[in-house]
Motif scaffolding. Structure first.
Motif, PDB file in Angstrom:
ATOM      1  N   GLU A 298      -9.516  -5.420  -5.196  1.00 40.64           N
ATOM      2  CA  GLU A 298     -10.129  -3.857  -3.881  1.00 40.64           C
ATOM      3  C   GLU A 298      -8.852  -3.227  -4.521  1.00 40.64           C
ATOM      4  O   GLU A 298      -7.790  -3.179  -4.211  1.00 40.64           O
ATOM      5  N   LEU A 299      -9.260  -2.182  -5.395  1.00 44.66           N
ATOM      6  CA  LEU A 299      -7.987  -0.951  -6.036  1.00 44.66           C
ATOM      7  C   LEU A 299      -8.093  -0.126  -4.674  1.00 44.66           C
ATOM      8  O   LEU A 299      -9.181   0.440  -3.848  1.00 44.66           O
ATOM      9  N   PRO A 300      -6.829  -0.084  -4.218  1.00 45.73           N
ATOM     10  CA  PRO A 300      -6.277   0.943  -3.181  1.00 45.73           C
ATOM     11  C   PRO A 300      -6.688   2.095  -3.648  1.00 45.73           C
ATOM     12  O   PRO A 300      -7.152   3.140  -4.845  1.00 45.73           O
ATOM     13  N   GLU A 301      -6.923   3.359  -2.984  1.00 53.11           N
ATOM     14  CA  GLU A 301      -6.992   4.520  -3.576  1.00 53.11           C
ATOM     15  C   GLU A 301      -6.654   4.962  -4.234  1.00 53.11           C
ATOM     16  O   GLU A 301      -7.149   6.373  -5.022  1.00 53.11           O
ATOM     17  N   SER A 302      -5.420   5.094  -4.507  1.00 52.64           N
ATOM     18  CA  SER A 302      -4.056   5.677  -5.020  1.00 52.64           C
ATOM     19  C   SER A 302      -4.333   5.525  -6.516  1.00 52.64           C
ATOM     20  O   SER A 302      -3.729   5.822  -7.251  1.00 52.64           O
ATOM     21  N   ARG A 303      -5.471   4.717  -6.681  1.00 55.27           N
ATOM     22  CA  ARG A 303      -5.094   4.119  -8.316  1.00 55.27           C
ATOM     23  C   ARG A 303      -7.364   3.854  -8.567  1.00 55.27           C
ATOM     24  O   ARG A 303      -7.386   4.286  -8.129  1.00 55.27           O
ATOM     25  N   ILE A 304      -6.720   4.273  -9.987  1.00 59.62           N
ATOM     26  CA  ILE A 304      -7.917   5.271 -11.178  1.00 59.62           C
ATOM     27  C   ILE A 304      -8.556   3.763 -11.941  1.00 59.62           C
ATOM     28  O   ILE A 304      -9.587   3.766 -11.562  1.00 59.62           O
TER      29      ILE A 304
ATOM     30  N   SER B  48       0.715  -1.533  -0.080  1.00 61.21           N
ATOM     31  CA  SER B  48       0.087   0.461  -0.209  1.00 61.21           C
ATOM     32  C   SER B  48       0.883   1.215   0.146  1.00 61.21           C
ATOM     33  O   SER B  48       1.604   1.658   1.112  1.00 61.21           O
TER      34      SER B  48
END
Length: 169
Positions: free
Chosen positions: A92-98, A58
């Motif tokens: 589950e996409l991390p917040e940092s990825r679009i 992360s």
């Protein structure tokens, strides 16, 4: 001795190189390409993408996530595909990825902070195909090799050599 090669090479080139230099047939699941022609002065390699993968971490933390990054740097372009650690698991996409796949212009954005997915859908498709095929090859190699068991086919002398080199205890 003293040779330098300016183009990028990958660690996955080591096995095919050693096999060729030893006069052995390449492994049926070997990835990469032999660098022996470069070392022996009998050939050259053209520019090629460098592909690497890593266990997901992360951003901004040391926390492992249940995903792998498989990435490519291909001249001006870079791409990162996030895939679940377990086949069939939900990603589950991390917040940092679009998106699971992000493409970058590494000449303008060398730290790969601003994806260009919306501007270059052609590159998104190209690198999705490339990285998904590479990920499939990784999984096929893992199936071929399998997980290590408790038994060893090594001789006592081979085990002692590995111990003396610090590879095993």
């Amino acid at each position: 001795a003293g040779q330098r090669y300016a183009e990028p090479v990958s660690m996955i080139d080591v096995l095919p190189t050693l096999l060729e230099l030893a006069g052995l047939n390449p492994s049926e699941v070997a990835q990469g390409q032999s660098l022996a022609p470069l070392l022996l002065g009998t050939g050259a390699l053209g520019p090629r993408p460098v592909i690497f993968d890593q266990r997901g971490v992360s951003p901004g933390t040391n926390r492992e996530v249940d995903a792998f990054h498989i990435e490519v740097v291909d001249g001006r372009w870079g791409a990162s595909l996030l895939v679940p650690a377990e086949p069939g698991a939900e990603l589950e996409l991390p917040e940092s990825r679009i998106a699971a796949l992000q493409v970058y212009d590494v000449w303008r954005d060398p730290n790969a902070l601003s994806p260009i997915n919306d501007d270059r859908p052609d590159l998104v498709e190209k690198y999705r195909e490339l990285l998904e095929a590479q990920w499939a090859a990784h999984r096929a190699l893992a199936e071929h090799v399998g997980r290590g068991g408790g038994e060893s086919a090594l001789t006592p002398e081979q085990l002692e050599t590995l111990r003396s080199l610090g590879y095993i205890r």
